[in-house]
Design an enzyme around this catalytic site. Structure first.
Site, PDB file in Angstrom:
ATOM      1  N   SER A  59       0.999  -1.263  -0.213  1.00  0.00           N
ATOM      2  CA  SER A  59      -0.031   0.215   0.037  1.00  0.00           C
ATOM      3  C   SER A  59       0.851   1.360  -0.087  1.00  0.00           C
ATOM      4  CB  SER A  59      -0.909   0.004   1.307  1.00  0.00           C
ATOM      5  OG  SER A  59      -1.711   1.258   1.469  1.00  0.00           O
ATOM      6  N   TYR A  79      -1.716   0.334  10.540  1.00  0.00           N
ATOM      7  CA  TYR A  79      -1.719  -0.012   9.116  1.00  0.00           C
ATOM      8  C   TYR A  79      -0.544   0.365   8.502  1.00  0.00           C
ATOM      9  CZ  TYR A  79      -3.578  -1.107   4.581  1.00  0.00           C
ATOM     10  OH  TYR A  79      -3.767  -1.658   3.153  1.00  0.00           O
TER      11      TYR A  79
END
Length: 267
Positions: free
Chosen positions: A153, A166
């Site tokens: 990501s 995250y």
């Protein structure tokens, strides 16, 4: 004959084979489907067997040149992953391991960090990737032209408020992928990292926000054409189908409306 950038397989060639994790929804599902449409034999890995069965049925209904074989399991379950690796090896091995499984939980700041959420993200994104790689690298090395694709990501390279858990998980997976690339080059195993920005899928933000549909919709409010799962799948498959000597080490992709992690155009 010189290998060209046209990577379409010869009609008489054996179908290429891939293991795709996270295939029950979102980017994983879209990637497994796109590979099957392009003639790959895909072992679709996910925890929800009914979703995998639906995906297999869809490829059959479409008469896709490839096929999807459901492989229900949790990627952090080492015994189940080893059993799948044994099955795949017995059935002819694999050309590519595609690690899509992962996800986010929570948006709390570090000062209020939820240990359970952080542990889940680390297990899903980092340890799941480790478990799959450990099981499948021997056959990818033996193949001589194998590939590993890890979906991380933009959170792996840019931190943001409320994203620490995250960020930490994806930065860990990013570091694992970088080390893997160095370790496996001598074994002729290609390692690819795809780092998407804002992708609007059916479940990612909904799960991250504890099932709050209104809050999940707000993430994408006013954003013209966020990326879709199919957009990311197309990039993943393209990277895998390039000639083996061409390695797209890191592919950062964002929607045009997301100029940077901190700048999103909302109309």
């Amino acid at each position: 004959m010189t290998e060209t950038m046209n990577s379409a397989p010869h009609p008489s060639a054996a179908p290429r084979r891939a293991v795709v994790t996270g295939a029950s929804a979102g980017i994983g599902r879209a990637t497994a489907l796109e590979l099957a449409r392009r003639g790959w034999h895909v072992y679709a890995v996910g925890r929800r067997s009914e979703r995998l069965d639906e995906l297999a049925a869809q490829t059959a209904d479409e008469q896709a040149p490839g096929a999807v074989v459901p492989a229900p399991l949790d990627v952090t379950d080492a015994a189940a992953v080893e059993a799948l690796a044994g099955r795949v090896a017995a059935e002819g091995g694999v050309d590519a391991l595609v690690n899509i499984a992962g996800g986010a939980r929570g948006t709390e700041h570090v000062a209020a960090g939820d240990t359970e959420n952080w542990e889940w993200m680390y297990r899903a994104n980092v340890l799941g990737t480790l478990t799959m790689c450990r099981a499948f690298l021997p056959m990818l090395r033996a193949h001589g032209r194998g590939s590993v694709l890890n979906l991380t990501s933009t959170a792996a390279i840019v931190a943001y408020e409320g994203g620490a858990g995250y960020n930490a998980a994806k930065m860990g997976q990013h570091g694992l992928t970088a080390a893997l690339c160095l370790e496996e080059a001598e074994h002729d195993v290609r390692v690819i990292e795809v780092l998407p920005g804002m992708v609007h899928t059916e479940e990612f933000s909904l799960r991250r926000l504890g099932g709050d549909a209104a809050a999940a919709d707000k993430v994408y409010a006013g954003v013209e054409k966020p990326l879709t799962a199919e957009d990311v799948a197309e990039v993943c498959v393209h990277a895998l189908e390039l000639p083996h000597h061409v390695n797209l080490d890191q592919i950062v992709m964002r929607p045009l409306a997301q100029a940077a992690q901190h700048k999103v155009i909302r109309r």
